[in-house]
Design a protein around this motif. Structure first.
Motif, short mmCIF file in Angstrom:
data_model
loop_
_atom_site.label_atom_id
_atom_site.label_comp_id
_atom_site.label_asym_id
_atom_site.label_seq_id
_atom_site.Cartn_x
_atom_site.Cartn_y
_atom_site.Cartn_z
N ALA A 272 0.82 -1.22 0.00
CA ALA A 272 0.00 0.00 0.00
C ALA A 272 0.86 1.27 0.00
O ALA A 272 0.35 2.37 -0.26
CB ALA A 272 -0.95 0.00 1.19
N GLY A 273 2.12 1.14 0.31
CA GLY A 273 3.05 2.27 0.16
C GLY A 273 2.77 3.45 1.08
O GLY A 273 3.21 4.57 0.83
N CYS A 274 2.08 3.21 2.18
CA CYS A 274 1.73 4.32 3.09
C CYS A 274 3.00 4.96 3.66
O CYS A 274 3.05 6.17 3.91
CB CYS A 274 0.87 3.83 4.23
N ASP A 275 4.03 4.14 3.85
CA ASP A 275 5.23 4.66 4.51
C ASP A 275 6.08 5.52 3.58
O ASP A 275 7.08 6.08 4.01
CB ASP A 275 6.08 3.51 5.08
N SER A 276 5.67 5.68 2.32
CA SER A 276 6.44 6.62 1.51
C SER A 276 6.20 8.04 2.01
O SER A 276 7.04 8.92 1.79
CB SER A 276 6.12 6.48 0.02
N CYS A 277 5.08 8.28 2.69
CA CYS A 277 4.86 9.59 3.32
C CYS A 277 4.81 9.48 4.85
O CYS A 277 5.36 10.31 5.55
CB CYS A 277 3.56 10.22 2.82
N HIS A 278 4.10 8.47 5.34
CA HIS A 278 3.98 8.32 6.80
C HIS A 278 5.16 7.48 7.30
O HIS A 278 4.99 6.33 7.72
CB HIS A 278 2.65 7.65 7.16
N SER A 279 6.36 8.04 7.27
CA SER A 279 7.57 7.27 7.56
C SER A 279 8.20 7.70 8.88
O SER A 279 7.85 8.75 9.43
CB SER A 279 8.58 7.50 6.43
N GLY A 280 9.12 6.91 9.36
CA GLY A 280 9.88 7.28 10.56
C GLY A 280 9.09 7.05 11.83
O GLY A 280 7.94 6.61 11.80
N ILE A 436 -4.62 3.17 -5.53
CA ILE A 436 -4.26 1.74 -5.45
C ILE A 436 -5.52 0.94 -5.15
O ILE A 436 -6.48 1.48 -4.59
CB ILE A 436 -3.23 1.40 -4.34
N GLU A 437 -5.48 -0.35 -5.51
CA GLU A 437 -6.65 -1.18 -5.24
C GLU A 437 -6.39 -2.07 -4.04
O GLU A 437 -5.40 -2.79 -4.01
CB GLU A 437 -6.96 -2.05 -6.46
N LEU A 438 -7.30 -2.01 -3.09
CA LEU A 438 -7.22 -2.91 -1.94
C LEU A 438 -8.60 -3.50 -1.72
O LEU A 438 -9.62 -2.84 -1.98
CB LEU A 438 -6.80 -2.16 -0.67
N SER A 439 -8.65 -4.74 -1.24
CA SER A 439 -9.94 -5.37 -0.95
C SER A 439 -10.49 -4.78 0.36
O SER A 439 -9.75 -4.16 1.14
CB SER A 439 -9.77 -6.87 -0.78
N ASP A 440 -11.79 -5.01 0.61
CA ASP A 440 -12.40 -4.55 1.86
C ASP A 440 -11.65 -5.12 3.06
O ASP A 440 -11.46 -4.45 4.08
CB ASP A 440 -13.87 -4.99 1.94
N ARG A 441 -11.24 -6.38 2.91
CA ARG A 441 -10.52 -7.04 4.00
C ARG A 441 -9.21 -6.30 4.30
O ARG A 441 -8.85 -6.06 5.46
CB ARG A 441 -10.27 -8.48 3.56
N GLU A 442 -8.53 -5.92 3.23
CA GLU A 442 -7.25 -5.23 3.42
C GLU A 442 -7.43 -3.84 4.04
O GLU A 442 -6.63 -3.41 4.87
CB GLU A 442 -6.51 -5.14 2.07
#
Ligand code: HEC
Ligand code: HEC
Length: 483
Positions: A272-280, A436-442
């Motif tokens: 999901a690449g969230c840590d490319s901004c929400h890092s550290g 990005i595509e994520l399922s409901d579960r994800e």
């Protein structure tokens, strides 16, 4: 047991980062004492003075609101509102409304949470980062800020510099020109006079005089000292690094976190690449990004669009262009600072204007930012029962209730940007977050991970609110004993 945690148990001597799948980014190290101002241990006298100042309405022009009204430690250091109601408001949290005397409008942005605000890694404050260290050495204060050369020397941190500003905001704490001398000084662009007037108020109160003397070793009270004390208090009171996720990073007790949380970690630091901004450690890169976040409410009055003005007769512009108004760089249009996600489950509504009132909602926004902006249905803003507007000029200037016949036109500002295709298109075009595509579960797994970022010790810090404050004014918010 999930693949990850099973793995982890098998090789528990290896660092946690090594447990993650190859495609996942690095997990952060949790914060330690030296990562905070004063190495995590300011002088207790400074902290106690800061605590009193934080909850004392004496710092507001009309003596009716404190920092704690909008940054309530029992409400996730916020006010539970999408957009705060500042000076002139009454009540607390979701019950807050415009008081009898009326307000001139809403605070244009969501009250930012204060968790870990004393971390040294912060290099810009406010949603648009308009307060920053002055690397070029232009200002003697050492900071770039809206107060420019007026900001005095002696502020011992960026956080202390921040505390100089809420008291200058007419809608937050100062009040309106003519209502009190602080507000008048603000309106006449004499911020130094406003700070001096507040310092004089404080030094007129014996208990404060004594507290300042003990904290600074001199009986001369200045607002810079007050700001340094406010920073010391906030740095300690809202320090929070005890969430289950951070505990696990420290001690490797992997079973503490559920399978769903592990799956969420896997996504967040992986696909999901969230840590490319929400890092550290704070889960922010301290940078600014445009993610097509809807604007609710009247905005900061940025931009050149005058459509509301023409349609309503109120001389207001309504867009909030975010970081662009600080840098005037086109790529900063509608960018806002990446928020820290520690304790994020406590800090709703989310987004710079409180657009989403569920964590799932704001996570889903990230998956398809432009489509989400287009489909956005708005959020509930508290009713403003009494609003006032300025009429006349100079000595004839007064504030009057908005004429009931114009009330509808006034209220249209709350949804103007949202319902105006041209204006929302500008926000959509500025977006730089890939869908990005994520399922409901994800999505559920990501939310489970976000919930594991809540420090149990921070769920309710009513204990920080004193029973009384030195000014003797009614406490804002009310003390524990009266709830
Ligand atoms: C009327 C509500 C209100 C009051 C009162 C208030 N704040 Fe805030 N605070 C906000 C809002 C809204 C923001 C975000 C403003 C923006 O980005 O333009 C904010 C931002 C901040 C930030 C920046 C956080 C960050 O992550 O950048 C700090 C620190 C802060 N406030 C501390 C204080 C202190 C200290 C006081 C009292 C002197 C105070 N606030 C009074 C609403 C309030
Ligand atoms: C391109 C950078 C970027 C990426 C990637 C990103 N975010 Fe964000 N996120 C932001 C920014 C910027 C904001 C604040 C936007 C605003 O207020 O306008 C934000 C806000 C949030 C918030 C609300 C926090 C608050 O206090 O209001 C949450 C929760 C969040 N992001 C979670 C996630 C998750 C989960 C992912 C991965 C699916 C993710 N983010 C990916 C930049 C990013």
């Amino acid at each position: 047991m999930s693949r990850l945690s099973l793995n982890a148990v098998l090789v528990s001597t290896v660092g946690l980062a090594a447990m993650l799948p190859a495609e996942a980014g690095e997990l952060p190290n949790p914060l330690e004492d030296e990562d905070y101002l004063h190495d995590g241990a300011p002088d207790p006298k400074l902290i106690e003075l800061g605590r009193m100042l934080f909850f004392d309405p004496i710092l507001s022009g009309n003596r009716n609101i404190s920092c704690g009204t909008c940054h309530d430690p029992s409400r996730g250091t916020g006010d539970d509102l999408a957009l705060s109601i500042g000076e002139g408001g009454e009540g607390f949290g979701a019950d807050r409304h415009s008081g009898r005397s009326g307000v001139t409008g809403r605070v244009p942005r969501n009250a930012q949470p204060l968790y870990n605000i004393g971390a040294r890694s912060y290099r810009a404050f406010f949603h648009d980062g308009r307060l920053e260290p002055d690397a070029a050495g232009v200002f003697k204060s050492g900071f770039w800020s809206p107060a420019r050369e007026h900001l005095p020397e002696g502020l011992d941190s960026l956080l202390a510099a921040q505390a100089m500003f809420p008291v200058l905001s007419p809608v937050e704490m100062a009040g309106q020109k003519g209502e009190n001398p602080v507000a008048t000084a603000v309106a006449e662009d004499r911020p130094a006079d406003a700070w001096d007037l507040l310092a004089k108020r404080l030094s007129g109160i014996g208990v404060y005089r004594e507290m300042f003397r003990e904290a600074f070793g001199s009986s001369k009270v200045s607002f810079v000292q007050a700001a340094n004390a406010l920073a010391a208090f906030q740095a300690v009171a809202f320090r929070s690094n005890g969430s289950p996720f951070e505990q696990t990073l420290r001690d490797g007790e992997f079973a503490r976190l559920s399978d769903d949380v592990w799956a969420g970690i896997d996504l967040f630091y992986g696909r999901a690449g969230c840590d490319s901004c929400h890092s550290g450690p704070l889960m922010t890169d301290h940078g600014f990004h445009a993610i097509a976040m809807p604007q609710t409410g009247p905005g900061k009055g940025h931009g050149s669009d005058t459509s509301y003005w023409h349609a309503s007769g109120f001389m207001d512009r309504l867009e909030d262009e975010g970081r662009f108004r600080v840098t005037f760089e086109k790529e900063d249009l509608f960018s806002f600072r990446t928020p820290s996600l520690l304790n994020v489950a406590l800090t709703g509504p989310w987004g710079h204007s409180g657009a989403y009132d569920t964590l799932e909602g704001i996570v889903r926004h990230h998956l398809a930012p432009q489509a989400s902006l287009e489909a956005y249905q708005g959020t509930e803003l508290p009713v403003l029962d009494a609003v006032i507007e300025q009429t006349g000029k100079g000595s004839k200037l007064i504030f009057r209730p908005v004429n009931p016949a114009r009330r509808n036109a006034f209220d249209r500002r709350d949804t103007w940007v949202q319902t105006n295709v041209r204006l929302t298109n500008r926000i959509a075009e500025a977006n730089d977050l890939e869908p990005i595509e994520l399922s409901d579960r994800e999505v559920g797994q990501l939310v489970a991970f976000l919930e594991s970022l809540t420090d149990p010790a921070m769920r309710d810090r009513q204990d920080l609110i004193p029973e009384r404050v030195p000014s003797g004014l009614p406490l804002q918010p009310p003390p524990q004993s009266s709830r």
